[in-house]
Design a protein around this motif. Structure first.
Motif, PDB file in Angstrom:
ATOM      1  N   LEU A  48       0.864  -1.289   0.072  1.00 46.40           N
ATOM      2  CA  LEU A  48      -0.164   0.045   0.028  1.00 46.40           C
ATOM      3  C   LEU A  48       0.734   1.151  -0.017  1.00 46.40           C
ATOM      4  N   THR A  49       0.152   2.350  -0.628  1.00 51.81           N
ATOM      5  CA  THR A  49       1.249   3.440  -0.716  1.00 51.81           C
ATOM      6  C   THR A  49       0.403   4.666  -0.388  1.00 51.81           C
ATOM      7  N   ASP A  50       1.074   5.511   0.007  1.00 47.98           N
ATOM      8  CA  ASP A  50       0.553   7.018   0.334  1.00 47.98           C
ATOM      9  C   ASP A  50      -0.659   6.953   1.393  1.00 47.98           C
ATOM     10  N   LEU A  51      -0.283   6.246   2.500  1.00 42.89           N
ATOM     11  CA  LEU A  51      -1.268   6.144   3.712  1.00 42.89           C
ATOM     12  C   LEU A  51      -1.542   7.061   4.479  1.00 42.89           C
ATOM     13  N   SER A  52      -2.657   7.700   4.669  1.00 39.85           N
ATOM     14  CA  SER A  52      -3.020   8.849   5.460  1.00 39.85           C
ATOM     15  C   SER A  52      -4.255   8.356   6.389  1.00 39.85           C
ATOM     16  N   LEU A  53      -3.958   8.203   7.757  1.00 45.79           N
ATOM     17  CA  LEU A  53      -4.749   7.714   8.698  1.00 45.79           C
ATOM     18  C   LEU A  53      -5.501   9.133   9.617  1.00 45.79           C
ATOM     19  N   ARG A  54      -6.396   9.178   9.719  1.00 48.97           N
ATOM     20  CA  ARG A  54      -7.280  10.203  10.365  1.00 48.97           C
ATOM     21  C   ARG A  54      -8.146   9.739  11.387  1.00 48.97           C
ATOM     22  N   LEU A  55      -8.115  10.406  12.615  1.00 49.20           N
ATOM     23  CA  LEU A  55      -8.899   9.641  13.863  1.00 49.20           C
ATOM     24  C   LEU A  55      -9.651  10.985  14.319  1.00 49.20           C
ATOM     25  N   ASP A  56     -10.854  10.781  14.381  1.00 49.04           N
ATOM     26  CA  ASP A  56     -11.705  11.557  15.057  1.00 49.04           C
ATOM     27  C   ASP A  56     -12.944  11.326  15.603  1.00 49.04           C
ATOM     28  N   SER A  57     -13.742  12.079  16.247  1.00 47.36           N
ATOM     29  CA  SER A  57     -15.156  11.618  16.843  1.00 47.36           C
ATOM     30  C   SER A  57     -16.126  11.664  15.647  1.00 47.36           C
ATOM     31  N   SER A  64      -9.467  16.262  15.393  1.00 43.59           N
ATOM     32  CA  SER A  64      -9.039  15.243  14.717  1.00 43.59           C
ATOM     33  C   SER A  64      -7.480  15.103  14.820  1.00 43.59           C
ATOM     34  N   ARG A  65      -6.984  13.610  14.680  1.00 38.76           N
ATOM     35  CA  ARG A  65      -5.341  13.650  14.717  1.00 38.76           C
ATOM     36  C   ARG A  65      -5.429  12.828  13.390  1.00 38.76           C
ATOM     37  N   THR A  66      -4.052  13.320  12.553  1.00 40.02           N
ATOM     38  CA  THR A  66      -3.644  12.446  11.447  1.00 40.02           C
ATOM     39  C   THR A  66      -2.072  12.022  11.485  1.00 40.02           C
ATOM     40  N   ALA A  67      -2.256  10.926  10.833  1.00 40.52           N
ATOM     41  CA  ALA A  67      -0.710  10.215  10.861  1.00 40.52           C
ATOM     42  C   ALA A  67      -0.362   9.795   9.218  1.00 40.52           C
ATOM     43  N   ILE A  68       0.575   9.909   8.799  1.00 36.05           N
ATOM     44  CA  ILE A  68       1.037   9.637   7.224  1.00 36.05           C
ATOM     45  C   ILE A  68       2.131   8.589   7.318  1.00 36.05           C
ATOM     46  N   LYS A  95     -14.018   7.503  14.963  1.00 42.61           N
ATOM     47  CA  LYS A  95     -13.816   7.048  13.652  1.00 42.61           C
ATOM     48  C   LYS A  95     -12.694   7.219  13.002  1.00 42.61           C
ATOM     49  N   ALA A  96     -12.330   6.004  12.421  1.00 46.17           N
ATOM     50  CA  ALA A  96     -10.800   5.928  11.854  1.00 46.17           C
ATOM     51  C   ALA A  96     -10.908   5.898  10.043  1.00 46.17           C
ATOM     52  N   THR A  97     -10.439   6.678   9.581  1.00 44.79           N
ATOM     53  CA  THR A  97     -10.379   7.061   8.226  1.00 44.79           C
ATOM     54  C   THR A  97      -9.182   6.610   7.467  1.00 44.79           C
ATOM     55  N   LEU A  98      -8.752   5.669   6.703  1.00 48.22           N
ATOM     56  CA  LEU A  98      -7.414   5.230   5.954  1.00 48.22           C
ATOM     57  C   LEU A  98      -7.743   5.667   4.666  1.00 48.22           C
ATOM     58  N   ARG A  99      -6.851   6.262   4.125  1.00 48.24           N
ATOM     59  CA  ARG A  99      -6.844   6.679   2.646  1.00 48.24           C
ATOM     60  C   ARG A  99      -5.622   6.079   2.130  1.00 48.24           C
ATOM     61  N   TYR A 100      -5.457   5.585   0.956  1.00 44.06           N
ATOM     62  CA  TYR A 100      -4.440   4.808   0.466  1.00 44.06           C
ATOM     63  C   TYR A 100      -4.390   4.698  -0.899  1.00 44.06           C
ATOM     64  N   ASN A 101      -3.277   4.488  -1.720  1.00 40.22           N
ATOM     65  CA  ASN A 101      -3.092   4.099  -3.127  1.00 40.22           C
ATOM     66  C   ASN A 101      -4.023   5.040  -4.064  1.00 40.22           C
ATOM     67  N   ASP A 102      -3.583   6.429  -3.622  1.00 39.33           N
ATOM     68  CA  ASP A 102      -4.106   7.556  -4.426  1.00 39.33           C
ATOM     69  C   ASP A 102      -5.601   7.181  -4.422  1.00 39.33           C
ATOM     70  N   GLY A 103      -6.465   7.516  -3.311  1.00 37.46           N
ATOM     71  CA  GLY A 103      -7.908   7.650  -3.726  1.00 37.46           C
ATOM     72  C   GLY A 103      -8.788   6.539  -3.094  1.00 37.46           C
ATOM     73  N   GLU A 104      -8.193   5.484  -2.780  1.00 39.44           N
ATOM     74  CA  GLU A 104      -8.917   4.308  -2.010  1.00 39.44           C
ATOM     75  C   GLU A 104      -9.109   4.673  -0.506  1.00 39.44           C
ATOM     76  N   SER A 105     -10.153   4.337   0.174  1.00 43.26           N
ATOM     77  CA  SER A 105     -10.393   4.432   1.545  1.00 43.26           C
ATOM     78  C   SER A 105     -11.142   3.367   2.067  1.00 43.26           C
ATOM     79  N   VAL A 106     -10.965   3.117   3.389  1.00 44.92           N
ATOM     80  CA  VAL A 106     -11.720   2.264   4.458  1.00 44.92           C
ATOM     81  C   VAL A 106     -11.894   3.072   5.721  1.00 44.92           C
TER      82      VAL A 106
END
Length: 263
Positions: A48-57, A64-68, A95-106
């Motif tokens: 997986l590339t370009d991971l951006s994880l955001r945590l908020d309520s 919110s908090r973000t890690a890359i 809620k934790a939102t993971l964005r990766y591979n230039d646009g995909e998310s979970v």
């Protein structure tokens, strides 16, 4: 009975396994820092590339908090730790939102139970003599549910000023002791105080202590502790006995709710 011609080509689309996101929470206290752990697992055979994880309520009340992370290898995982501060007691949905591979998310969700901040701190002091040196022992007990920081302990009486000292922090449901030397044995009633930071506020605990001057000649230090009630039955006297030369003085203090042993 007739020939059939079939053309076979490579699979045009590959089947991918989306990453898994897991939130791990512990009970938190309002207006104090707590740690939330988020684990991202890559079960695919491609990185997986370009991971951006955001945590908020979910309700947006928590900042919110973000890690890359640039790359997460195939069949590997990584863990992120976020420090959050719930603003009020109750149940908070995360809620934790993971964005990766230039646009995909979970996304992943979890809830955390937030307790109201409980400030309950006590302080007391004893005096003892060892190897011809007189010292005062301060003890701070944190009965609350959150750590206290930047603790400053001091004492004052009509005759003298007790030494001032400090503790960096005292965790919830724990005690800490600090010993400071004095020029002479305290022989009067003193008020011992501890000021500290808890959450976003400043707290203070005080205790009335009476040092018995007769203890200097007998080797016994009598300590009277006023537990802060107008009821005379709520004041108790304890004898702290020991020998000069190294025997540790032991005090057993009953606060009305719990026993505290000072070694």
């Amino acid at each position: 009975k007739h020939p059939v011609f079939v053309t076979v080509s490579e699979l045009s689309t590959s089947t991918t396994v989306p990453p898994r996101v897991h939130i791990e929470t512990h009970n938190a206290v309002a207006e104090t820092d707590t740690t939330v752990t988020v684990t991202v697992s890559n079960g695919d055979d491609e990185a997986l590339t370009d991971l951006s994880l955001r945590l908020d309520s979910v309700d947006g009340e928590m900042q919110s908090r973000t890690a890359i992370t640039p790359v997460l290898a195939a069949e590997n995982s990584t863990t992120y730790e976020f420090t959050v501060e719930p603003s009020e007691a109750g149940e908070t949905a995360l809620k934790a939102t993971l964005r990766y591979n230039d646009g995909e998310s979970v996304e992943a969700f979890d809830t955390v139970q937030v307790e109201p901040l409980r400030d309950d701190v006590s302080v007391y002091a004893t005096a003892f003599e060892e190897n011809d040196t007189v010292s005062v022992r301060y003890r701070v007990t944190n009965h609350g549910n959150a750590p206290i920081d930047d603790v400053v302990i001091s004492g004052v009486s009509n005759e003298s000023q007790l030494p001032t000292t400090s503790l960096q922090s005292v965790d919830a449901a724990t005690s800490k002791t600090v010993v400071v030397d004095v020029n002479e044995r305290p022989s009067s009633t003193a008020t011992v105080a501890a000021t500290y930071d808890i959450g976003e506020t400043t707290g203070q605990a005080t205790q009335s202590v009476q040092f018995d001057s007769s203890a200097a000649s007998t080797g016994t230090n009598a300590l009277t502790v006023n537990l802060g009630s107008a009821d005379p039955s709520n004041t108790s006297t304890f004898l702290l006995s020991g020998f000069f030369g190294g025997l540790v003085v032991t005090a057993l203090l009953f606060t009305g709710r719990r026993w505290v042993r000072d070694d």
